[in-house]
Scaffold this active site. Sequence first.
Site, short mmCIF file in Angstrom:
data_model
loop_
_atom_site.label_atom_id
_atom_site.label_comp_id
_atom_site.label_asym_id
_atom_site.label_seq_id
_atom_site.Cartn_x
_atom_site.Cartn_y
_atom_site.Cartn_z
N LYS A 190 -10.74 -0.87 10.09
CA LYS A 190 -10.16 -2.74 9.81
C LYS A 190 -10.92 -3.55 10.58
O LYS A 190 -10.21 -5.25 10.57
CB LYS A 190 -9.02 -2.44 8.97
CG LYS A 190 -8.44 -1.90 8.39
CD LYS A 190 -8.34 -2.08 6.89
CE LYS A 190 -7.42 -0.31 6.11
NZ LYS A 190 -8.44 -0.05 5.08
N GLN A 192 -4.28 -5.77 7.01
CA GLN A 192 -5.28 -5.99 5.94
C GLN A 192 -5.72 -7.70 7.10
O GLN A 192 -6.42 -8.72 6.96
CB GLN A 192 -5.61 -7.05 4.66
CG GLN A 192 -5.22 -5.16 3.57
CD GLN A 192 -6.88 -4.56 4.19
OE1 GLN A 192 -7.43 -5.39 4.10
NE2 GLN A 192 -7.36 -3.44 3.13
N ASP A 200 3.33 -4.69 8.13
CA ASP A 200 1.31 -3.46 7.87
C ASP A 200 0.47 -4.92 8.07
O ASP A 200 0.74 -5.62 7.02
CB ASP A 200 1.70 -2.69 7.25
CG ASP A 200 0.30 -2.71 6.35
OD1 ASP A 200 -1.42 -3.12 6.93
OD2 ASP A 200 0.36 -2.11 4.57
N CYS A 235 -4.80 2.56 -3.99
CA CYS A 235 -3.01 2.74 -2.88
C CYS A 235 -2.55 1.78 -3.24
O CYS A 235 -1.69 1.62 -2.28
CB CYS A 235 -3.33 3.40 -1.67
SG CYS A 235 -5.06 4.45 -1.09
N HIS A 274 0.13 -1.15 0.01
CA HIS A 274 0.29 0.08 -0.13
C HIS A 274 0.94 1.48 -0.14
O HIS A 274 2.22 1.34 0.27
CB HIS A 274 -0.73 -0.52 1.21
CG HIS A 274 -1.90 0.77 1.17
ND1 HIS A 274 -2.08 2.06 1.67
CD2 HIS A 274 -3.43 0.87 0.98
CE1 HIS A 274 -2.79 2.96 1.65
NE2 HIS A 274 -4.00 2.14 1.73
N1 PLP Z 1 -1.89 -0.73 4.35
C1 PLP Z 1 -2.45 -1.68 3.86
C2 PLP Z 1 -2.19 -3.33 3.62
C3 PLP Z 1 -4.01 -0.93 3.69
O1 PLP Z 1 -5.24 -1.44 3.72
C4 PLP Z 1 -4.41 0.46 4.68
C5 PLP Z 1 -5.93 0.62 4.09
O2 PLP Z 1 -6.63 0.72 3.58
C6 PLP Z 1 -3.47 1.06 4.75
C7 PLP Z 1 -2.37 0.17 4.81
C8 PLP Z 1 -3.36 2.20 5.82
O3 PLP Z 1 -4.90 2.24 6.53
P1 PLP Z 1 -4.84 3.27 7.46
O4 PLP Z 1 -5.51 4.22 6.28
O5 PLP Z 1 -5.35 2.69 8.67
O6 PLP Z 1 -3.76 4.18 8.03
#
Ligand code: PLP
Length: 406
Positions: A226, A203, A200, A364, A123
């Site tokens: 999430k 998900q 991270d 993203c 992401h």
């Molecule tokens: N990393 C992954 C794999 C994501 O799916 C997301 C959000 O969709 C993020 C990071 C960013 O999360 P946040 O916007 O809650 O900081």
Amino acid sequence: MSFNVEEIRAQFPALKQEVNGRPLVYLDSAATTQKPQAVIDAIVHYYQHDNANVHRAAHALSGRATSAFEDSRRVTAEFLGCANPAQIIWVRGVTEAINLVAASWGRSNLAAGDKVLVSAMEHHSDIVPWQLICAERGAEVIPVPVTDDGEIDLQALEALLDEHVKMVAVNHVSNALGTINPVQEIAAKAHAVGALCMVDGAQAIAHWPLDVQQLGCDFYAFSGHKLFGPTGIGVLWGREALLEAMPPFLGGGEMIDRVSFDGTTFNRLPFKFEAGTPNIAGVIGLGAAVRWVQGLDRGSAEEHEQLLLRRCDELAESVRGLRRLGPERNRVGVFSFLLEGTHPEDLGTLLDQQGIAIRTGHHCAQPLMSRFEVPGTARASFSLYNTMDDVEALFAGLAKIQEFFA
Ligand code: PLP
């Protein structure tokens, strides 16, 4: 305990509504999950009864707010398999967690010639913070290639690892493909060359129980929204020695020990990283979400979600011109696809007209979209409250769209 999806659904008020005259089919949980009544109640209770700032006042409301706030930290630590709640840092979400580590750890540990490896399926939140700090420090961000199946190329990772690599940052599950990455193996490979590994978990967190000690990574981050919790709150877990050695990220109230113009000293963990009045209602809501999840039969929930994905795969086989992205197995939560002759954006709009909520676009993850030479995909994402009827509705919706364009 058997898994009763109708009982679960009944706890989510937002799922009981019609959209465009049709019962809502919510297939966008990878973007954000819906919230159970228990989470909504915890937030309302805090504002109705305990609203006060934490850690600061001698009065009863502040005492109650502080104890609910710190209790959330305790249950979250337990949820991640971490014995010490001081290793749970409240942040706004994964994005802030990665920025915190990149800025704080990165500024004091990266130098010219160093490398940070990130997979090509990250992401943007797990790419851009590393690019920013590497540009500042004269270090380099190197992408780890992704295979045609949508998995991290572990041989390529191996070949990229050398003593100049200081950090390997990967997601546990890809938001665009649903790929479950072997983070335990990746962390071990990183450690073998003296690098750290940050995961991270955005998900992964809602799909199965995890234990950060077992994963063997150095930092793990997730976002509350999430995991059936509120937006604007998330968690950074880190190894204690690393967090202790890292300088503060933001300066202000709460994170200090003593302030003077001769020199300021900083608070102990976790407060060193929690400058300013925190998102108290968010923390309390997240604690309620963690407790709610802990009350589930998670094995059965996971099985249920896998059955939904398998059914998608089965139904997809008979859809003309449907191309699915991501691995066959080793996938959770996400069905990412393209439909010949239809732009993903149009698909999203036409499904919405039928009450079906999906996400379309680059998710993203633009480098990943470039890797597969697609502008974006349509993504249906599933959570434990989705039913087989939701899957059938999605495919009936796609059939209607194909008829419309035929
Ligand atoms: N990393 C992954 C794999 C994501 O799916 C997301 C959000 O969709 C993020 C990071 C960013 O999360 P946040 O916007 O809650 O900081």
